[in-house]
Scaffold this active site. Structure first.
Site, PDB file in Angstrom:
ATOM      1  N   ALA A 119     -25.878  53.722 -67.958  1.00  0.00           N
ATOM      2  CA  ALA A 119     -26.896  53.245 -68.806  1.00  0.00           C
ATOM      3  C   ALA A 119     -27.683  54.514 -69.573  1.00  0.00           C
ATOM      4  CB  ALA A 119     -28.064  53.202 -67.546  1.00  0.00           C
ATOM      5  N   GLU A 126     -19.287  50.876 -63.002  1.00  0.00           N
ATOM      6  CA  GLU A 126     -19.620  49.589 -62.164  1.00  0.00           C
ATOM      7  C   GLU A 126     -18.926  48.563 -63.063  1.00  0.00           C
ATOM      8  OE1 GLU A 126     -23.567  51.071 -61.723  1.00  0.00           O
ATOM      9  OE2 GLU A 126     -23.338  50.651 -59.414  1.00  0.00           O
ATOM     10  N   GLU A 176     -24.976  58.693 -60.669  1.00  0.00           N
ATOM     11  CA  GLU A 176     -26.315  58.393 -60.564  1.00  0.00           C
ATOM     12  C   GLU A 176     -26.978  59.624 -59.583  1.00  0.00           C
ATOM     13  OE1 GLU A 176     -23.899  56.291 -60.270  1.00  0.00           O
ATOM     14  OE2 GLU A 176     -24.347  54.376 -61.402  1.00  0.00           O
ATOM     15  N   GLY A 201     -22.912  53.162 -64.494  1.00  0.00           N
ATOM     16  CA  GLY A 201     -22.895  51.670 -64.831  1.00  0.00           C
ATOM     17  C   GLY A 201     -21.567  51.345 -65.536  1.00  0.00           C
TER      18      GLY A 201
END
Ligand SMILES: CCCCCCC/C=C/C(=O)SCCNC(=O)CCNC(=O)[C@H](O)C(C)(C)COP(=O)(O)OP(=O)(O)OC[C@H]1O[C@@H](n2cnc3c(N)ncnc32)[C@H](O)[C@@H]1OP(=O)(O)O
Length: 663
Positions: free
Chosen positions: A36, A78, A98, A75
């Protein structure tokens, strides 16, 4: 937002188009995805949510392959974990960092990684946020192939080769999450993580989320992951950690009072460096340089110290090589007992005893032995860089390179520029710091530079609190509960009480056998000196009785306010004096060099979170009670910021107006 929209549109098209038999997802310019955009976090997040489209990838009836080059982080990883296969370039780095931003991997990371690689390995990766190499990812089992060739081409070839094969076992959400002895495992992990976290909430919340993968079905686990993320997303700790992420990058863009900057000053190439002095600091610096691939000439003129230093450096290099599975850098270091051995190096780092007369002589000698363009750097932790420069024929080539012990481990390097230091000299020292893996911060020249100058009021307050009735344990406990790895007294014991004693002696503050509590016109606590003189460790009670001091109960709030606010107050003076270019520089110095808890963002960020008016009020209160303590007098800049309405930290520079004004 634009990337998210792109992923949603393209995936929907690829999955629904019957002409498309298989899909490869890759990044642009050799980087898969760094996750992100952290800058979006503080704002209203626009654009489509990704998790539903990620699930559409997983449930697609055609193979979807991630072609991972460069980075797959947060992300980004992920997204790759929703693909059916992951083909990875050997140089790629992968991870779920994160937690280092005060968050958890909330696009399924906490529910899917443990299903793929097992609970213990997922706990390690998610609670530390560490990046792993492609080889380790393959070993752990979350990538399928590691290659050295063109990753996208290989992924396309692979994607075509698996068309028509069953994808059932490739859908991570359908896999079980076995965990024998789950209760015992999580109890033990939680205890360890809490201890390591020192008050940070994200690592603990990550453990709770992974536990949900074991105890709940997949869909409910995903929901739990979202709920836990919601508790972190707007937390003060997440803001502090994200501030640290950007500040670490801000400080690399240094500037000097003259206006010279990182982007206008070119560093000189450095391949060969000399280290003078093989005491604790010199040994660590030598190891750091050799490990980074530089040739080092280590000079020590005292024979015993040379023997011990050489052995220590070789041991450290051998051990590090074994740990990393690489060949040892021992051969990069050449030892000499003669200063003349440094004649052909491009840069010298002096790390001799902290004694100005000794250093003056050394700089004079170096100036005549070295080539005219050799950079002469000092590892002094407090002495005047400009004075050292004045001993040489080229004062513009002298800067401070202040390392922190152990120098091969600690990440911080203060690069100290005197008024005559050339921008190229600063650029070269900053670049060398980066090469050896340090977070380098450029600071101006003053007693103690930034870090040690701010430590002075902090340590004095710790001692004053003991005079007034607090035990050293009470002071340390408050500081350790705040998040420091060690309180002031434990830290002093470890670094050696005689270190500060020597500095106080040099400053003319120590009067052997004397108990006077006023020195050089201000309050002074001689307890540390008495400990050193007498070798005693249980002094405070008898000392207070002899001084006629009446003990009172002191709580942790007062300990923190007096120790931390006086340190912060000095930070404001440093900004006012132009010794540091901005609050980020001070904060990174404290986070990387002094154990300031990262989840509290550094002292200046902490002050902004507490509220500048509250810090000011507290300082005024303590100053009234202790008028003989000048460091409690609120700084002009703090008052000015409060009267300007306490702007957010990124706007302080507008109030300071002239950064570096004193230089
Ligand atoms: C599209 C999928 C989104 C799914 C969303 C689901 C929820 C996900 C949450 C997250 O992903 S949280 C973020 C997790 N990612 C990270 O923590 C990665 C952080 N970045 C890095 O570790 C490194 O920057 C890097 C990617 C390994 C690159 O390192 P390098 O040394 O090559 O460059 P840097 O100097 O570090 O960075 C260059 C430049 O880019 C800025 N930047 C880097 N990462 C981000 C980021 N994630 N968000 C915003 N900005 C980022 C960095 O600040 C530098 O900017 P400047 O200082 O040059 O302005």
């Amino acid at each position: 937002a634009a990337v998210r929209q792109g992923i949603v549109d393209t995936v929907q098209k690829a999955v629904s188009d019957p002409q498309v038999k298989s899909v490869v997802i890759c990044g642009q310019n050799g980087i898969f995805c760094g996750g992100a955009d952290i800058k979006e976090f503080g704002k209203d997040i626009s654009g489509p949510p990704l998790v539903p489209v990620f699930h559409a990838i997983e449930s697609a009836d055609k193979p979807v392959v991630a072609a991972i080059e460069g980075s797959a982080l947060g992300g980004g990883l992920e997204l790759a974990l929703f693909c059916h296969y992951r083909i990875t370039h050997s140089k790629a780095r992968l991870g779920l960092p994160e937690v280092t931003l005060g968050l958890l991997p909330a696009a399924g990371g906490t529910q899917r990684l443990p299903r793929l690689i097992g609970v213990p390995a997922a706990l390690d990766l998610i609670t530390t946020g560490r990046h792993v190499t492609a080889a380790e990812a393959l070993k752990l089992g979350f990538v399928d192939q590691v290659i050295d060739q063109n990753t996208v081409e290989a992924a396309v070839k692979f994607a075509l080769s698996v068309v028509g094969q069953s994808l059932e076992s490739r859908r991570i959400s359908t896999l079980p999450c076995p965990c024998p002895d789950a209760d015992a495992l999580f109890e033990g992990v939680m205890q360890k993580v809490r201890q390591r976290a020192r008050g940070a909430i994200a690592p603990v919340t990550c453990v709770q989320a992974i536990q949900a993968a074991v105890t709940l079905p997949y869909a409910q686990g995903m929901q739990r992951e979202q709920e836990l993320m919601a508790t972190l997303f707007t937390s003060a700790q997440a803001r502090a950690l994200q501030y640290c992420f950007f500040s670490q990058r801000v400080v690399s863009r240094w500037s000097m009072p003259s206006g010279a900057r990182w982007d206008t000053s070119k560093p000189k190439p450095v391949t060969k460096v000399a280290v003078i002095g093989l005491g604790t600091m010199g040994r660590g610096i030598t190891v750091a340089l050799a490990q980074a691939g530089l040739s080092v000439v280590a000079v020590e003129t005292e024979q015993q110290q040379m023997i011990a230093g050489q052995r220590a450096v070789s041991d450290m290099l051998e051990r590090a090589a074994q740990r990393r599975g690489v060949s040892s850098a021992v051969y990069r270091v050449r030892y000499s007992m003669k200063l003349e051995a440094v004649a052909d190096v491009q840069l010298v780092i002096e790390a001799v005893f902290e004694d100005m007369v000794l250093k003056e002589q050394l700089f004079k000698q170096l100036s005549s032995i070295c080539k005219a363009d050799t950079l002469l750097c000092s590892n002094t932790s407090a002495l005047d860089i400009d004075h050292l420069a004045s001993q040489t024929r080229s004062p513009q080539l002298v800067v401070g390179m202040h390392f922190f012990a152990p120098a091969h481990v600690m990440k911080l390097l203060e690069v100290v520029h005197g008024p005559r230091s050339a921008p190229q000299a600063v650029a070269t020292a900053m670049e060398l710091g980066k090469r050896i893996g340090k977070v380098s911060v450029a600071v101006g020249n003053c007693r103690g530079f930034v870090g040690n100058r701010m430590l002075m009021p902090y340590s004095q307050e710790a001692l004053f609190l003991v005079e007034e009735g607090a035990s050293p344990e009470v002071v340390d406990r408050a500081l350790e509960e705040f998040g420091f790895p060690m309180g002031f007294f434990r830290m002093s014991d470890l670094s050696g009480l005689d270190v500060g004693w020597r500095v106080r002696k040099a400053d003319g503050l120590v009067k052997p056998g004397q108990m006077s509590r006023v020195r050089q016109g201000r309050r002074y606590c001689p307890l540390g000196d008495l400990l050193c003189e007498q070798g005693r460790f249980e002094l405070p009670r008898g000392y207070r009785a002899r001084q006629g001091l009446v003990s009172r109960r002191i709580d942790s709030k007062e300990v923190l306010e007096r120790c931390l606010y006086s340190l912060i107050n000095e930070g404001f003076r440093i900004l006012e004096d132009g010794i540091a270019a901005g609050p980020e520089d001070i904060d990174m110095i404290y986070v990387f060099g002094y154990g300031w808890p990262r989840h509290r963002g550094g002292p200046m960020f902490y002050a902004s979170q507490v509220g500048l008016d509250r810090v000011l009020q507290a300082l005024e209160h303590y100053q009234q009670l202790h008028p003989d303590v000048p460091h409690l007098q609120p700084s002009r800049l703090l008052r000015k910021l409060v009267s300007s309405g306490s702007p957010p930290i990124h706007r302080w520079k507008e109030v300071i107006k002239k950064p570096h004004s004193a230089l």
